[in-house]
Write a protein that holds these residues in place. Structure first.
Motif, PDB file in Angstrom:
ATOM      1  N   PRO A  59       0.750  -1.313   0.120  1.00  0.00           N
ATOM      2  CA  PRO A  59      -0.049  -0.131  -0.196  1.00  0.00           C
ATOM      3  C   PRO A  59       0.834   1.342  -0.115  1.00  0.00           C
ATOM      4  CG  PRO A  59      -0.906  -1.448   1.512  1.00  0.00           C
ATOM      5  CD  PRO A  59       0.453  -2.107   0.981  1.00  0.00           C
ATOM      6  N   ARG A 109      -5.382   6.937  -2.808  1.00  0.00           N
ATOM      7  CA  ARG A 109      -5.457   6.510  -1.519  1.00  0.00           C
ATOM      8  C   ARG A 109      -5.671   7.577  -0.757  1.00  0.00           C
ATOM      9  NH1 ARG A 109      -4.200   0.880  -0.333  1.00  0.00           N
ATOM     10  NH2 ARG A 109      -2.786   0.172  -2.158  1.00  0.00           N
ATOM     11  N   TYR A 117     -15.521   2.512  -0.143  1.00  0.00           N
ATOM     12  CA  TYR A 117     -14.263   1.770   0.012  1.00  0.00           C
ATOM     13  C   TYR A 117     -13.404   2.374   0.648  1.00  0.00           C
ATOM     14  CZ  TYR A 117     -17.069  -0.415  -3.956  1.00  0.00           C
ATOM     15  OH  TYR A 117     -18.068  -0.931  -4.823  1.00  0.00           O
ATOM     16  N   ASP A 153     -14.816  -2.148  -6.303  1.00  0.00           N
ATOM     17  CA  ASP A 153     -13.959  -2.378  -5.182  1.00  0.00           C
ATOM     18  C   ASP A 153     -12.602  -3.173  -5.493  1.00  0.00           C
ATOM     19  OD1 ASP A 153     -12.819  -2.390  -2.757  1.00  0.00           O
ATOM     20  OD2 ASP A 153     -14.464  -3.635  -1.772  1.00  0.00           O
ATOM     21  N   ARG A 155     -10.143  -3.520  -3.678  1.00  0.00           N
ATOM     22  CA  ARG A 155      -9.710  -4.422  -2.937  1.00  0.00           C
ATOM     23  C   ARG A 155     -10.320  -5.804  -2.885  1.00  0.00           C
ATOM     24  NH1 ARG A 155     -12.459  -1.941   2.348  1.00  0.00           N
ATOM     25  NH2 ARG A 155     -14.041  -2.143   0.783  1.00  0.00           N
ATOM     26  N   ARG A 156     -11.458  -6.010  -3.501  1.00  0.00           N
ATOM     27  CA  ARG A 156     -12.217  -7.320  -3.994  1.00  0.00           C
ATOM     28  C   ARG A 156     -11.369  -7.813  -5.222  1.00  0.00           C
ATOM     29  NH1 ARG A 156     -17.036  -9.119  -2.867  1.00  0.00           N
ATOM     30  NH2 ARG A 156     -17.759 -11.144  -4.091  1.00  0.00           N
ATOM     31  N   TYR A 158      -8.202  -7.319  -5.955  1.00  0.00           N
ATOM     32  CA  TYR A 158      -6.982  -7.587  -5.243  1.00  0.00           C
ATOM     33  C   TYR A 158      -7.041  -9.389  -4.866  1.00  0.00           C
ATOM     34  CZ  TYR A 158      -2.268  -7.773  -3.171  1.00  0.00           C
ATOM     35  OH  TYR A 158      -1.086  -7.807  -2.912  1.00  0.00           O
ATOM     36  N   TYR A 166      -6.123  -3.576  -5.918  1.00  0.00           N
ATOM     37  CA  TYR A 166      -5.192  -2.690  -4.896  1.00  0.00           C
ATOM     38  C   TYR A 166      -4.992  -3.491  -3.616  1.00  0.00           C
ATOM     39  CZ  TYR A 166      -6.307   0.946  -8.098  1.00  0.00           C
ATOM     40  OH  TYR A 166      -6.417   1.765  -9.303  1.00  0.00           O
ATOM     41  N   SER A 167      -3.755  -3.456  -3.053  1.00  0.00           N
ATOM     42  CA  SER A 167      -3.484  -4.156  -1.769  1.00  0.00           C
ATOM     43  C   SER A 167      -3.994  -3.227  -0.696  1.00  0.00           C
ATOM     44  CB  SER A 167      -2.111  -4.655  -1.557  1.00  0.00           C
ATOM     45  OG  SER A 167      -1.234  -3.452  -1.651  1.00  0.00           O
ATOM     46  N   GLU A 168      -4.231  -3.915   0.637  1.00  0.00           N
ATOM     47  CA  GLU A 168      -4.624  -3.203   1.627  1.00  0.00           C
ATOM     48  C   GLU A 168      -3.677  -3.686   2.818  1.00  0.00           C
ATOM     49  OE1 GLU A 168      -8.753  -2.408   2.950  1.00  0.00           O
ATOM     50  OE2 GLU A 168      -8.709  -4.332   2.099  1.00  0.00           O
ATOM     51  N   GLY A 171      -4.244  -7.089   4.694  1.00  0.00           N
ATOM     52  CA  GLY A 171      -4.956  -8.076   3.988  1.00  0.00           C
ATOM     53  C   GLY A 171      -4.357  -8.945   3.081  1.00  0.00           C
ATOM     54  N   PRO A 172      -4.813  -9.718   2.241  1.00  0.00           N
ATOM     55  CA  PRO A 172      -6.191  -9.685   1.861  1.00  0.00           C
ATOM     56  C   PRO A 172      -7.164 -10.259   2.821  1.00  0.00           C
ATOM     57  CG  PRO A 172      -5.346 -11.490   0.531  1.00  0.00           C
ATOM     58  CD  PRO A 172      -4.233 -10.784   1.137  1.00  0.00           C
TER      59      PRO A 172
END
Length: 435
Positions: A59, A109, A117, A153, A155-156, A158, A166-168, A171-172
Motif C-alpha cells: 500500500p 488512496r 471503499y 472495489d 480491494r475485492r 486484489y 489494490y492491496s491493503e 489484507g487480503p
C-alpha cells in the motif's frame, strides 16, 4: 449488419519507426489498452513514472502521475503522486474528453476510513489551473461524455484477480461471495453522487448457472460505448481464485443505470482443476490468457458492436458481437488471428484493428500488429522481448493504444531492460488507402 469474414491471407511484416518516450533514466508506463494516452491536441501523453522496473505492490508504494510534453523537450513532467495503482492498469489515469481544457482523472488512496471503499477515492485535476476535486470512489472507467464514471472495489479485485486490484495493509481479507450491497457503481462526476447499478447478487441471479452457487463473483473490463449510452463488462466467478484457469466468464451489456441487461456470451464449463490434488502453482504465467474458454479484452468498436477474444459456437476466435437481441456474431481473421491479445479499432477508421500477442513460450517475444478488416491481411509491426521472470502481477503487456488520428500507436514494453513507453508510426499503413 455484421461484416462477412474474408481473412484468409497470411501476415506480412511492415517496417515502422519506433521512438521511446523520455530519457530512459526512470521507468514509465501507461497501463491498459482501452483508452488513449494522448490529449486532443496530440501534444501531451499521459504516463506513470516509477523508480523500479518491478516491485511488490504494498500500500505504501508510490507512483508519479504526469505526462510527456511532445511539443517541448519531450520530457516527463509529474503533476501528482498516488498509491492506488497496479502494473497492469496504472492508476486508471485518463483524459476527461467531455470537459473543456485539459482535465484528467486518476485513483488515489485517502485517509477516509468511513468511505464506501475505506481509504480509496479518485481525483479530477485541471492541468491548466491546478484545481483539484475529490471523488468518493475509485474509478474503473469514465464515460466519453465525462458525465459519469463506473466504479468497483479494487480491494475485492486484489482477492479475486490480484493483477488488477489494490492491496491493503493486513489484507487480503475474507469477502462475501456475491453481496447485495456491492458490485458496479455509477458515480456522477459533477456531484460525486453514487448509485449501485448492478450488484453481485443480482448478477448471480441473472441467467444463473450451478457453478455460481459456491463461487466468489467479480467484474472486470468495464467499458462504455462512444455515445456513453451502453456499458459492457465481464462477469467472472470461481471457487479457486489461486488458479486463473478455474475462472468462468460471461460477456454482458446494460444501460448506464443498470437496466436493459443482455447476456451476449457465457463460457461456463466443467472444471477438473477443482480437484483437491490439483496444483495451481503448475499453471504457467500465460496459460490463463491462452485458455480455450477465456473471454477477454472486450471493447466497443462503435455504439452497437463489440470486439472480444473468446469462445462462441464451439470455437475460440476474435469475435465481433452485435449488442442486440438478434445476437449476431462473426469471426474476425479466422486463420490469421489465432491468439488472444489486446485489441482495439482505429478511432477514425474501423478498417484497422490494432492488437498484440502474449509472449511465445520459447522466445518470450510478443508480436504487435495491425489487422486489415477489408483485405484480411495482418501487418506485423514488430516483436518485443519480455523477460520470463516477470510474472503475473508485475508483467508488462504491450497494451497497444491508438493516437487519436489513427496514425500512431503507443505501447508499454521491457524489451530494452527497462519499463518504458514507445510510439510506433503506423501512418505508412493507415495513412494511405492501400489498393
Amino acid at each position: 449488419m455484421i461484416e462477412p469474414d474474408n481473412s484468409t491471407l497470411p501476415a506480412v511484416a511492415r517496417r515502422c519507426r519506433v521512438q521511446r518516450l523520455g530519457d530512459g533514466e526512470l521507468h514509465h508506463f501507461f497501463g491498459y489498452y482501452n483508452k488513449t494516452a494522448w490529449d486532443r491536441t496530440g501534444r501531451y501523453v499521459l504516463a506513470n513514472r516509477v523508480a523500479m522496473m518491478d516491485a511488490p505492490l504494498v500500500p505504501e508504494l508510490e507512483v508519479e502521475v504526469g505526462c510527456f510534453e511532445l511539443g517541448d523537450d519531450g520530457m516527463f513532467r509529474a503533476f501528482d503522486t498516488t498509491r492506488a495503482w497496479n502494473w497492469q492498469m496504472g492508476c486508471q489515469l485518463q483524459w476527461l474528453d467531455g470537459e473543456a481544457g485539459r482535465k484528467v482523472l486518476y485513483n488515489i488512496r485517502t485517509d477516509d476510513r468511513a468511505a464506501h471503499y475505506p481509504g480509496f477515492g479518485a481525483t479530477i485535476l485541471d492541468l491548466d489551473t491546478g484545481a483539484k476535486r475529490a471523488l468518493p470512489l475509485p474509478v474503473y472507467v469514465s464515460a466519453p461524455d465525462s458525465r459519469y464514471a463506473l466504479c468497483v472495489d479494487y480491494r475485492r479485485l486484489y482477492v479475486t484477480h490480484e493483477t488488477i486490484g489494490y492491496s491493503e495493509r493486513g489484507g487480503p481479507f475474507d469477502i462475501p461471495l456475491a453481496p447485495r450491497d456491492d458490485g458496479i457503481h455509477r458515480m456522477d462526476l459533477a456531484t460525486g453522487d453514487v448509485t449501485l447499478i448492478a450488484s453481485y447478487d443480482a448478477l448471480r441471479r441473472f441467467h444463473p448457472k450451478p457453478s455460481m452457487q459456491r463461487a466468489i463473483h467479480w467484474v472486470s473490463h468495464i467499458e462504455i460505448n462512444p455515445a456513453s449510452s451502453r456499458v459492457l463488462f465481464l462477469h467472472r466467478w470461481t471457487e479457486r481464485v489461486e488458479d486463473e484457469t478455474c475462472f468462468l466468464h460471461r460477456l454482458i451489456t446494460m444501460n448506464p443505470d443498470g437496466s436493459g441487461m443482455r447476456l451476449l456470451e457465457c463460457s461456463d464449463h466443467p472444471l477438473p482443476q477443482l480437484a483437491d490434488d490439483f496444483d495451481p502453482s503448475a499453471v504457467g504465467t500465460f496459460d490463463y490468457e491462452k485458455s480455450e474458454h477465456q473471454i477477454s479484452h472486450p471493447l466497443w468498436r462503435d455504439d452497437a458492436h463489440i470486439v472480444v477474444w473468446g469462445p462462441h459456437a464451439g470455437e475460440i476466435h476474435y469475435h465481433l458481437y452485435e449488442d442486440s437481441d438478434a445476437g449476431n456474431v462473426s469471426v474476425i481473421g479466422r486463420d490469421v488471428l489465432t491468439e488472444n491479445g489486446h485489441m482495439s479499432f482505429s478511432p477514425i477508421d474501423a478498417r484497422w484493428l490494432l492488437s498484440d500477442t502474449y509472449p511465445d513460450a520459447q522466445t518470450h517475444r510478443r508480436v504487435l500488429f495491425l489487422f486489415d478488416m477489408r483485405d484480411g491481411v495482418r501487418h506485423d509491426l514488430g516483436e518485443f522481448y519480455a523477460p520470463p521472470w516477470l510474472k503475473k502481477e508485475n508483467r508488462c503487456d504491450l497494451h497497444p493504444r491508438w493516437r487519436r488520428d489513427g496514425l500512431a500507436v503507443c505501447i508499454d514494453s521491457v524489451h530494452e531492460g527497462a519499463r518504458q513507453m514507445y510510439v510506433i508510426d503506423v501512418s505508412p499503413i493507415t495513412g494511405v488507402d492501400n489498393p
